[in-house]
Design an enzyme around this catalytic site. Sequence first.
Site, mmCIF file in Angstrom:
data_model
loop_
_atom_site.group_PDB
_atom_site.id
_atom_site.type_symbol
_atom_site.label_atom_id
_atom_site.label_comp_id
_atom_site.label_asym_id
_atom_site.label_seq_id
_atom_site.Cartn_x
_atom_site.Cartn_y
_atom_site.Cartn_z
ATOM 1 N N HIS A 296 0.871 -1.166 0.000
ATOM 2 C CA HIS A 296 0.000 0.000 0.000
ATOM 3 C C HIS A 296 0.918 1.229 0.000
ATOM 4 O O HIS A 296 1.804 1.339 0.865
ATOM 5 C CB HIS A 296 -0.857 0.035 1.257
ATOM 6 C CG HIS A 296 -2.007 -0.924 1.270
ATOM 7 N ND1 HIS A 296 -1.877 -2.260 1.027
ATOM 8 C CD2 HIS A 296 -3.332 -0.709 1.493
ATOM 9 C CE1 HIS A 296 -3.069 -2.840 1.111
ATOM 10 N NE2 HIS A 296 -3.972 -1.919 1.389
ATOM 11 N N GLU B 241 -1.804 5.975 -0.670
ATOM 12 C CA GLU B 241 -3.226 5.997 -0.296
ATOM 13 C C GLU B 241 -3.436 7.299 0.485
ATOM 14 O O GLU B 241 -4.128 8.199 0.016
ATOM 15 C CB GLU B 241 -3.585 4.773 0.553
ATOM 16 C CG GLU B 241 -5.041 4.759 1.024
ATOM 17 C CD GLU B 241 -5.373 3.588 1.968
ATOM 18 O OE1 GLU B 241 -4.445 2.985 2.541
ATOM 19 O OE2 GLU B 241 -6.587 3.303 2.138
ATOM 20 N N ASP C 266 -11.156 -3.421 -1.590
ATOM 21 C CA ASP C 266 -10.411 -3.128 -0.349
ATOM 22 C C ASP C 266 -11.057 -3.804 0.874
ATOM 23 O O ASP C 266 -10.599 -4.877 1.272
ATOM 24 C CB ASP C 266 -10.292 -1.611 -0.151
ATOM 25 C CG ASP C 266 -9.072 -1.206 0.651
ATOM 26 O OD1 ASP C 266 -8.255 -2.072 0.977
ATOM 27 O OD2 ASP C 266 -8.933 0.002 0.951
HETATM 28 N N1 ADE Z 1 -5.995 -2.574 6.023
HETATM 29 C C1 ADE Z 1 -7.228 -2.847 5.605
HETATM 30 N N2 ADE Z 1 -7.628 -1.919 4.724
HETATM 31 C C2 ADE Z 1 -6.609 -1.043 4.569
HETATM 32 C C3 ADE Z 1 -6.395 0.119 3.786
HETATM 33 N N3 ADE Z 1 -7.324 0.606 2.963
HETATM 34 N N4 ADE Z 1 -5.217 0.759 3.906
HETATM 35 C C4 ADE Z 1 -4.286 0.305 4.728
HETATM 36 N N5 ADE Z 1 -4.428 -0.774 5.481
HETATM 37 C C5 ADE Z 1 -5.584 -1.460 5.401
HETATM 38 ZN ZN ZN Z 2 -6.078 -2.123 1.234
#
Ligand code: ADE
Ligand code: ZN
Length: 326
Positions: A196, A199, A277
């Site tokens: 990730h 974000e 997600d």
């Molecule tokens: N764990 C579960 N969903 C997440 C997300 N969108 N970003 C980071 N960690 C996560």
């Molecule tokens: Zn995620």
Amino acid sequence: MDTGVLIERLPKVELHVHIEGTLEPEQLFAFARRNGVSVRYPDVEALRAAYRFHDLQSFLDLYYEGCAVLLTEQDFYELTLAYLRRVAAQGVVHTEIFFDPQSHTHRGVAFATVFDGISRALAEGERSLGITSRLILCFLRHLDEADAFDTLRQAEPYLDRIVAVGLDSSEVGHPPSKFERVFAAAREHGLLTVAHAGEEGPPEYIREALDLLKVSRIDHGVRCLEDDALVERLVAERMPLTVCPLSNVRLGGFAEMRDHPLKRLLDRGLCATVNSDDPAYFGGYMTENFTATQAALGLTADDILTLGRNAIEAAFLDADARERLL
Ligand code: ADE
Ligand code: ZN
């Protein structure tokens, strides 16, 4: 073809779903009752009403709290099979699923309990629903490197059934560089890597994921648009982005779906894909993500087909399996 019909009929590939994020409120209460775990909300409606988030952390706090009802191998089996049934009904043919072992082992649930339940459901899903799948072990980035190394060690007996490691949880303040060595160790075991990045965190975290963690895909990555040189690099390297539109809006990254950059990512030539997600928390699975973005951003039939093809290209499948999906 009408875009609604196209979305419905599109064979879908999901590349970014946290199995713990598929825990629907009804199921959460059922597991709580079965396991004698107390929930601080009186009923399903009250719990659902609490799913109003203003950022990633406000969501993660509830998500980890929800995990407390998952205790047995059967819980993980039922959780995973219920997800597979829901998405099979939406035309999902292949899914690559994240799991967060540390959110369970830290509560005293054995790694084997988590892994055996999930993988028994994946085998059942392939047999009875025809859905193929891969598993991605995520390290929680708010925990330290030693904890991630310990988790990788616990995963060793199962590595033949884990395709990649990933990095999730609270992004800002926990850059990819914190996990450079554990990702190197995972690659030495033959695992692929994803993370990730971008974000909530800055474009620099996306660069670190590429340069230090040697990722094959960026999860989210939407903040790349703040850095033109980075966008050019991602296009040139044909680096997939596993974008999660409903998640981004529900966590406040974008005020409304019409502000979401999915269409801009496609127009810049990026290999963007659509994913759910944490669908139980964000108001929808794959179809709802496609439908919401199509309506708000005016995605064309070509855009939808491109998103579908991008996901097949980005999947961790060998050439034969990929061909079968195309
Ligand atoms: N764990 C579960 N969903 C997440 C997300 N969108 N970003 C980071 N960690 C996560
Ligand atoms: Zn995620």
